[in-house]
Design an enzyme around this catalytic site. Sequence first.
Site, PDB file in Angstrom:
ATOM      1  N   VAL A 159      60.814 -24.357  -0.223  1.00 48.74           N
ATOM      2  CA  VAL A 159      62.187 -23.830  -0.239  1.00 48.74           C
ATOM      3  C   VAL A 159      62.659 -23.674   1.211  1.00 48.74           C
ATOM      4  O   VAL A 159      63.548 -24.378   1.681  1.00 48.74           O
ATOM      5  CB  VAL A 159      62.277 -22.489  -0.999  1.00 48.74           C
ATOM      6  CG1 VAL A 159      63.686 -21.931  -0.920  1.00 48.74           C
ATOM      7  CG2 VAL A 159      61.886 -22.687  -2.465  1.00 48.74           C
ATOM      8  N   GLY A 160      62.036 -22.756   1.928  1.00 46.92           N
ATOM      9  CA  GLY A 160      62.291 -22.401   3.327  1.00 46.92           C
ATOM     10  C   GLY A 160      63.360 -23.151   4.087  1.00 46.92           C
ATOM     11  O   GLY A 160      64.555 -22.946   3.890  1.00 46.92           O
ATOM     12  N   GLU A 161      62.916 -24.033   4.953  1.00 44.16           N
ATOM     13  CA  GLU A 161      63.840 -24.687   5.875  1.00 44.16           C
ATOM     14  C   GLU A 161      64.781 -25.683   5.200  1.00 44.16           C
ATOM     15  O   GLU A 161      65.803 -26.058   5.774  1.00 44.16           O
ATOM     16  CB  GLU A 161      63.041 -25.438   6.953  1.00 44.16           C
ATOM     17  CG  GLU A 161      62.302 -24.522   7.887  1.00 44.16           C
ATOM     18  CD  GLU A 161      61.082 -25.213   8.499  1.00 44.16           C
ATOM     19  OE1 GLU A 161      61.117 -25.493   9.699  1.00 44.16           O
ATOM     20  OE2 GLU A 161      60.121 -25.482   7.772  1.00 44.16           O
TER      21      GLU A 161
END
Lengths: 337, 266
Positions: free
Chosen positions: B227-229
């Site tokens: 998900v993150g970046e």
Amino acid sequence: MKAFANRKAQTVLEAVAVARSTLDRGQAVSFAGGGTDLLQLVKDRIPNRPNLGQPDVLVDLKSIRALGIADVVVESGLMRLGALATLTEIGSAPFVRERYTVLAEAADSVATPQIRNVGTVGGNLAQRPWCWYFRNGFPCYKAGGDRCFSAGGENQLHAIFGGGPSYIVHPSDLAPAVVALGATIRIAGPNGERAVPAAEFFVLPRQDARHENILADDEIITRVDVPTLAPGTRSTYRKIMDREAWTHALASAAVVLRMEGEVCREARIVLGGVAPVPWRVTAAEALLVGQRVTRELARSVGEAAVADARPLARNAYKVPLTRKLVERTALELAAGA
Amino acid sequence: MMFRSGVGPSSAILRVDSTGRYTLFVGVTDIGPGAKTTMAMIAAEALGVPLERVDVVWGDSDRCPYSVGESGSRTTIMTGYAVVEAARDLQRQIAERGMPTGDGVLIASATPTPSTQGRQRLCFGAHFVEMAVDVELGHVRITKYVAVHESGRILNPRPARDQIRGAVLQGVGMALREDLLYDARNGQPLTAGYYGARHLTHLDVPEIEVTFIETDDGFGPFGAKTVGEAGIILAPSAVANAIFNATGRRMKELPITRSRLVEAFA
């Protein structure tokens, strides 16, 4: 941060006397109203008073209990704004909103609700510039130095009118409004009181490159007197920012019109964010007087407002921006929008 | 948009005591996106026990196994994998030896180095922006922002959605507001500090809708992907494309500020 003594003044006379005696001892002094900006300047080691350096003594004005100094009072045809009235009070007073809309809208446009709850009328009018050179510790005129770094540097946010040798823009939103309303600013110092028209309170850099106004180091604003406006007068303040809140004007316009039906009888247009002082554009005002404000006329008014603009290398956008701002504001205000 | 979502080495330790409380030790530090809760959820799921029976000890280098840290969009997919492995080991021990009694405990640990068997693993996304542009005053108002992501199976939906939202906020700020200015003569920064950075204020933030398309490719913990970046990558180009769509003009320099828009259309 340099250590400072905090002196709570009980009266206006005591406040200015403490400042005078501090200066006489060879020490630096600053007056604190809301203190929202002053404390930041102290923490960032940026001089509030350009000829004094970091303050040794802060004179706290909030402890003053003088009649009316923190109030909005209407009497004998005048509205008196106490210098310690907060921006929230100005913005939310129904009387101000209704009769002096330009002032209420200007107060509402300042910074954030938290800052407006604390920031004062006097502090806003006497606010130091927000030029990024000054605020980032450059030894410019405004910090007591002898040059302006914006002239040959990054001047996206700087003056297109009245610049030189400093090119700051005046940061106050109330300033264009009080000039447009023909207000008088009352000042107290150790030698007594004086009153000046708001337009004469602010000074161009070519008169005094270090200060933005006529206040001496031992003087404070006590009150702003706003005259009663003739019937048919309407006003507004429009502020163009580079985000939706918490920033200063890229360009703003305080416009006051006296209308008789569809015909404009009197006009005041004062610009903010484009000059080192609130910048009145009399040539643009003159075009409105005696006229129905049509789309074509409004366009000419916008053009007249920027006819004398002298942009720097990186702020040419302010010319079309200010032109459109004045054009639209005049048109919409005249139409009653 | 495609963004790498590889798997890789990580470690976890899982302990159970005689009261049936499970304690998970992971080296990751929860810097806000909810890694602590997500790791507990993965352990509870793999163990088949209620979430409230799992405690998590995280980020303590004296007690937890090594972790590379919260970066590279890899906490859930990499450390989560080790948590699943440790849980399976613990279940095996319980099956063989029964639950511990008295002061006894059972401890399992895992340091897997999974691979995608030579294949590239990616997550995907598409962002949609609706806006109104006033070219004369250079004003951009984003009226709706929709972010659609394929990040495998979403293990902890609320922080996953908020992580995309936070990324969009930063991406919109990058597209429209934030700039790094230095004085060319002396290298001193001019946009320093909270005020100078021109990040978005609450009034600048559009309504952001986040939708996930869930898949399970058989890799990662329960099929989870990054998900993150992934959330920030699309925002600047989506905003710039919307400006192009609205005005017919390509703005090729970030941030697309009021001043640049006014200049372009003057």
